[in-house]
Design an enzyme around this catalytic site. Structure first.
Site, PDB file in Angstrom:
ATOM      1  N   GLU A 169     -18.766 -82.717  -9.023  1.00 54.45           N
ATOM      2  CA  GLU A 169     -18.408 -84.144  -8.893  1.00 54.45           C
ATOM      3  C   GLU A 169     -17.169 -84.461  -9.714  1.00 54.45           C
ATOM      4  O   GLU A 169     -16.329 -85.267  -9.296  1.00 54.45           O
ATOM      5  CB  GLU A 169     -19.578 -85.018  -9.346  1.00 54.45           C
ATOM      6  CG  GLU A 169     -19.376 -86.517  -9.130  1.00 54.45           C
ATOM      7  CD  GLU A 169     -18.764 -87.251 -10.315  1.00 54.45           C
ATOM      8  OE1 GLU A 169     -18.518 -88.460 -10.219  1.00 54.45           O
ATOM      9  OE2 GLU A 169     -18.523 -86.605 -11.374  1.00 54.45           O
ATOM     10  N   GLU A 170     -17.077 -83.820 -10.875  1.00 50.74           N
ATOM     11  CA  GLU A 170     -15.964 -84.135 -11.773  1.00 50.74           C
ATOM     12  C   GLU A 170     -14.620 -83.690 -11.209  1.00 50.74           C
ATOM     13  O   GLU A 170     -13.570 -84.111 -11.693  1.00 50.74           O
ATOM     14  CB  GLU A 170     -16.200 -83.498 -13.143  1.00 50.74           C
ATOM     15  CG  GLU A 170     -17.423 -84.033 -13.889  1.00 50.74           C
ATOM     16  CD  GLU A 170     -17.310 -85.497 -14.282  1.00 50.74           C
ATOM     17  OE1 GLU A 170     -16.278 -86.131 -13.974  1.00 50.74           O
ATOM     18  OE2 GLU A 170     -18.262 -86.019 -14.885  1.00 50.74           O
ATOM     19  N   ASP A 192     -25.330 -91.926 -11.435  1.00 53.02           N
ATOM     20  CA  ASP A 192     -24.418 -90.986 -12.076  1.00 53.02           C
ATOM     21  C   ASP A 192     -24.755 -90.961 -13.566  1.00 53.02           C
ATOM     22  O   ASP A 192     -25.429 -90.060 -14.057  1.00 53.02           O
ATOM     23  CB  ASP A 192     -22.985 -91.440 -11.815  1.00 53.02           C
ATOM     24  CG  ASP A 192     -21.941 -90.443 -12.284  1.00 53.02           C
ATOM     25  OD1 ASP A 192     -22.193 -89.774 -13.290  1.00 53.02           O
ATOM     26  OD2 ASP A 192     -20.874 -90.339 -11.656  1.00 53.02           O
ATOM     27  N   ASP A 212     -23.087 -88.580 -19.085  1.00 56.29           N
ATOM     28  CA  ASP A 212     -22.452 -88.286 -17.799  1.00 56.29           C
ATOM     29  C   ASP A 212     -22.394 -86.776 -17.582  1.00 56.29           C
ATOM     30  O   ASP A 212     -21.537 -86.094 -18.131  1.00 56.29           O
ATOM     31  CB  ASP A 212     -21.039 -88.855 -17.803  1.00 56.29           C
ATOM     32  CG  ASP A 212     -20.306 -88.645 -16.492  1.00 56.29           C
ATOM     33  OD1 ASP A 212     -20.927 -88.205 -15.513  1.00 56.29           O
ATOM     34  OD2 ASP A 212     -19.082 -88.909 -16.456  1.00 56.29           O
TER      35      ASP A 212
END
Length: 589
Positions: free
Chosen positions: A274-275, A303, A237
């Protein structure tokens, strides 16, 4: 204990600037709250355990960490410590199971992550975060941020705290590994002190966007997206997805060198931040919302491309059959004698396609805010992977356990690319709303069972779904008729391209009709009335979220007013489905 979950990193802006500085030092007796769900606090209340003024110790588990913090705040806690219990993440055993000996999280592992509840830059809720834009004031912003501090710690630290908590013994299903300590709920006698010192800073981020312009319909966009920011090394990820996106781009380049030109425009999106609450994709989608609303065919997200074996797909229902057909064309990376479809369908035929109601990745802005058809693909084992968001999610873990030969990465790229090419090059968009009708019928049946005897009329829903079913049959018939008539000398089909375009527009725009400009009553950014996160778990999802939220409230406060609110939400969803049927029909009333 010192540190915190990062509450925010606002989005796109040129200068670095500090909005305000926070210094918070809460302390209180430790109380064990299991996974920190609403039902866990109800259990503690039934046990006579007072959590007001306490610091909650919660296990990472089935709900989003931001909901763990929010639930603790609503229960009266002053802070939260979240840890990775070895029963859930350590394989339940000893060091022979722990990385690098096994795939499981070692006791020193810490899962990091944002706890922000909103999507995108919290200083610009609902509009794009760009240079010189309007932003919320400090006071307005403070209301949108977590109201209590939180800290992620390792399983080893969590177990030390567990050993220092007294009080009543926790329920059996709250207990940890058999060789671990007895879990008690407290509060105390241990006292936890947290120190939070941090700045809320406006900082620049960069999305990377690549465009291959369509030769026939350049104003129709098929978007492929993956984020590249990670909490640590991020082998799974998001780097497995980033590597897969680069592989798809490489294959598209090879096709171009052979003379291929896409019918529609391909947009390759590599998202930043995104995190931190999906900032990169959300701000870009908000900035381009009007263009995307009129031109986006579909958004395809990857993702975590690979974190184990087992292919999974989630999508809006009109893409179900397209994904299954693509899976029939790709060899199973773990068994060369069969296709991905064959292995995927072993437990259920046809294989199940999940839904995109949760808000855990970059599809959220496209599906739940704009109403763009979307899909998400991944290889993982049910339940996720144990080193998620930790420093152990690295190349060594991937090589040993995630994908030793990297064949799953290749397969993920193949599925992603094939679905994209069909959406890009098929003359008629490969959407089939039959799956949508079935999904809505199933959801309505479940709804009927849940509210039986409560005086809520679901007939408006049933009538609207029936209209959508007729519209689906109509457009499918029109497509087949047009396919059979093409090439014939007929004044009716003299200009087939105009009719094809009109049919495709109806197929593309129908998903938009499931959105409502007012959004969900408790979560107005979420416009989609069919798919959105649940109230107490942003990773979770359910059909008809507005109706479900109203039912939850009515079940807790049994009054005529609350049940009328449920009926109102039924009407809202019914109107959205009717609008979708009208769009698919392509005719005015």
């Amino acid at each position: 204990m010192r540190g915190t979950h990062m509450p925010m990193l606002p989005g796109k802006s040129s200068p670095h600037s500090t909005l305000m500085q926070n210094l918070v030092r809460p302390q209180g007796p430790a109380v064990f709250v299991n996974y920190g769900r609403v039902e866990d606090y109800k259990t503690l209340e039934e046990m006579g355990v007072n959590v007001v003024g306490a610091v909650a110790l919660a296990k990472y588990g089935p709900i989003y960490r931001g909901d763990v913090v929010q639930n603790a705040f609503e229960a009266g806690c002053v802070g939260v410590v979240i840890y990775s219990d070895r029963k859930d993440f350590g394989g339940g055993g000893g060091k022979e199971n722990w990385f690098p000996n096994g795939k499981w999280m070692p006791p020193s592992g810490v899962q990091l992550g944002s706890v922000l509840m909103s999507k995108g830059d919290p200083t610009t809720p609902g509009w794009a975060s760009t240079d010189g834009c309007e932003r919320l004031s400090d006071d307005e912003l403070a209301e949108r941020l977590p109201q209590i501090p939180s800290l992620p710690v390792s399983g080893a630290d969590g177990e030390i705290i567990i050993k220092s908590i007294g009080g009543k013994v926790a329920k059996d299903d709250w207990q940890g590994s058999k060789d671990g300590p007895v879990y008690r709920v407290g509060p105390g006698p241990a006292v936890l002190n947290l120190t939070y010192l941090g700045n809320q800073t406006i900082s620049s981020i960069e999305n990377v966007i690549g465009v291959i312009e369509g030769a026939v319909e350049p104003d129709r966009y098929v978007l492929l997206g993956n984020h590249r920011d990670a909490w640590a090394f991020g082998a799974a990820d998001p780097n497995s997805g980033t590597a897969t996106l680069l592989e798809v781009a490489r294959r598209l380049e090879k096709l171009q060198k052979k003379g291929w030109k896409p019918r529609r425009t391909i947009v390759l999106c590599n998202w930043d931040a995104e995190e931190y609450a999906l900032i990169g994709s959300t701000e870009w989608a908000e900035e381009n919302s009007k263009t995307l609303s009129s031109r986006a065919v579909a958004y395809l997200n990857v993702d975590i491309a690979v974190a184990g074996n087992g292919f999974h797909a989630d999508a809006t229902p009109q893409l179900d059959e397209l994904i299954r057909e693509a899976a029939k064309q790709v060899q199973d990376p773990d068994n060369s004698s069969q296709t991905i479809y064959d292995s995927w369908a072993k437990s259920s035929s046809p294989p199940p396609v999940g839904r995109l109601g949760g808000g855990g990745s970059d599809f959220a802005a496209f599906v739940q805010h704009l109403g763009v058809p979307a899909a998400d693909f991944s290889y993982y084992e049910t339940g996720g992977y144990p080193v998620y968001h930790s420093m152990y999610d690295d190349f060594v873990w991937m090589k040993l356990f995630g994908d030793p030969d990297f064949h799953r990465h290749v397969a993920a790229a193949s599925i992603w690319g094939l679905v994209a090419l069909r959406l890009v090059d098929d003359e008629f968009l490969p959407f089939n709303y039959v799956s949508y009708v079935k999904e809505l019928e199933k959801g309505t049946k479940e709804l009927q069972d849940k509210i039986s005897g409560k005086g809520v009329d679901v007939n408006p829903l049933l009538k609207a779904i029936d209209e959508l079913k007729r519209a689906t049959n109509k457009i499918n018939g029109e497509i087949e008729q047009l396919k059979g008539s093409k090439g014939q000398i007929s004044s009716l089909w003299k200009d087939c391209s105009i009719k094809v375009r009109e049919l495709n527009d109806r197929l593309m725009m129908t998903e938009r009709a499931f959105t409502d400009s007012d959004g969900l009553s408790a979560k107005p950014w979420y416009k989609h009335l069919i798919y959105a996160p649940t109230n107490h778990n942003s990773y979770g999802s359910r059909n008809f979220p507005g109706i479900e939220d109203a039912i939850e409230k009515a079940m807790g406060i049994e009054t005529a007013v609350t049940w009328r609110a449920v009926q109102h939400e039924v009407w809202r969803v019914s109107r959205a489905i009717k609008h979708a049927a009208l769009v698919l029909n392509g005719q005015l009333t």
